[in-house]
Design a protein around this motif. Structure first.
Motif, mmCIF file in Angstrom:
data_model
loop_
_atom_site.group_PDB
_atom_site.id
_atom_site.type_symbol
_atom_site.label_atom_id
_atom_site.label_comp_id
_atom_site.label_asym_id
_atom_site.label_seq_id
_atom_site.Cartn_x
_atom_site.Cartn_y
_atom_site.Cartn_z
ATOM 1 N N HIS B 47 50.417 75.354 -48.208
ATOM 2 C CA HIS B 47 50.807 76.446 -49.225
ATOM 3 C C HIS B 47 51.401 75.804 -50.378
ATOM 4 C CE1 HIS B 47 51.117 80.025 -46.732
ATOM 5 N NE2 HIS B 47 51.422 79.503 -45.722
ATOM 6 N N TYR B 48 51.670 76.405 -51.202
ATOM 7 C CA TYR B 48 52.306 75.734 -52.775
ATOM 8 C C TYR B 48 53.003 77.048 -53.311
ATOM 9 C CZ TYR B 48 48.927 78.111 -55.712
ATOM 10 O OH TYR B 48 48.071 79.108 -56.570
ATOM 11 N N SER B 49 53.672 76.203 -54.237
ATOM 12 C CA SER B 49 54.774 77.214 -54.808
ATOM 13 C C SER B 49 54.488 76.851 -56.463
ATOM 14 C CB SER B 49 56.235 77.047 -54.393
ATOM 15 O OG SER B 49 57.163 77.999 -55.224
ATOM 16 N N TYR B 50 54.621 77.987 -57.360
ATOM 17 C CA TYR B 50 54.603 77.786 -58.653
ATOM 18 C C TYR B 50 55.825 78.282 -59.328
ATOM 19 C CZ TYR B 50 52.477 82.479 -57.853
ATOM 20 O OH TYR B 50 52.281 83.579 -57.466
ATOM 21 N N GLY B 51 56.902 78.532 -58.526
ATOM 22 C CA GLY B 51 58.377 79.003 -59.189
ATOM 23 C C GLY B 51 58.979 79.277 -58.148
#
Lengths: 112, 112
Positions: B47-51
């Motif tokens: 998973h990743y997060s951009y904010g």
């Protein structure tokens, strides 16, 4: 599925020789990056090359990018025993912006 | 070294239990990532997060969830750990998603 694939899987050379590793990818990219990983450690960023660049240098490292062939190469000149590590390419695809995809890596052994 | 810390560094847990791994950064970078690395392979994005509160799935997201309530913390939860989730987990941060990523030292998770 893996976007980038490194070749060869393993490379063994003598200290002082040059080492060349290749990376092929499947889809159009924004940029391509090379990382090094020493055994049991996290990855360390080496160099980033953008899709409109053909060659970049950083110290003993030289990276080329051929977008027509969807391939990149990493050259380490005058190798040292301390260069022994795994090297990974990571691609940032146009269709998956911000999500780098890593290959399985090339394991480089430099013999003193 | 970039200010990125993973905890715990090592964990052994039993099948079926929930597990949470923490990634903490002091760089104020917008993007944060969770990868897993299995023997002889590169990194695969979980998973990743951009904010803050903005997350998205990677290529191997099944069985994992994430949360990011503050810029500096990104949590990875294995909802019900299985033996196939035995792996080394790496957190990474990136300023913009198109720039170099900085990696933590990894968390070695063993599910028995």
């Amino acid at each position: 599925s893996q976007q980038g694939e490194e070749d060869p899987q393993a490379l063994s050379i003598q200290e002082g020789e040059n080492a060349t590793m290749n990376c092929s990818y499947k889809t159009s990219i924004n940029n391509l990056q090379w990382y090094r990983q020493n055994s049991g450690r996290g990855l360390v960023h080496l160099i980033l090359i953008r899709s409109n660049e053909r060659e970049k240098h950083s110290g003993r490292l030289r990276v080329t990018l051929d977008t027509s062939k969807k391939s990149s190469s990493l050259l380490i000149t005058a190798s040292r025993a301390a260069d022994t590590a795994s090297y990974f390419c990571a691609t940032d695809a146009l269709s998956n912006a911000g999500k780098s995809t890593f290959g399985d890596g090339t394991t480089l052994t430099v013999k003193p | 070294d970039a200010g990125i810390t993973q905890s715990p560094r090592h964990k052994v847990t039993e099948t079926g239990t929930p597990v949470t791994l923490r990634c903490h950064q002091t760089e104020n970078h917008r993007y944060m990532y969770w990868y897993r690395q299995d023997p002889g392979h590169g990194l695969r994005l979980i998973h990743y997060s951009y904010g803050v509160k903005d997350t998205d799935k990677g290529e191997v997201s099944d069985g994992y969830s994430v949360s990011r309530s503050k810029t500096e913390d990104f949590l990875l939860t294995l909802e019900s750990a299985t033996s196939s989730q035995t792996s080394v987990y790496f957190c990474a941060i990136s300023e913009s998603g198109y720039t170099e990523a900085f990696f933590g030292q990894g968390t070695r998770l063993t599910v028995v």
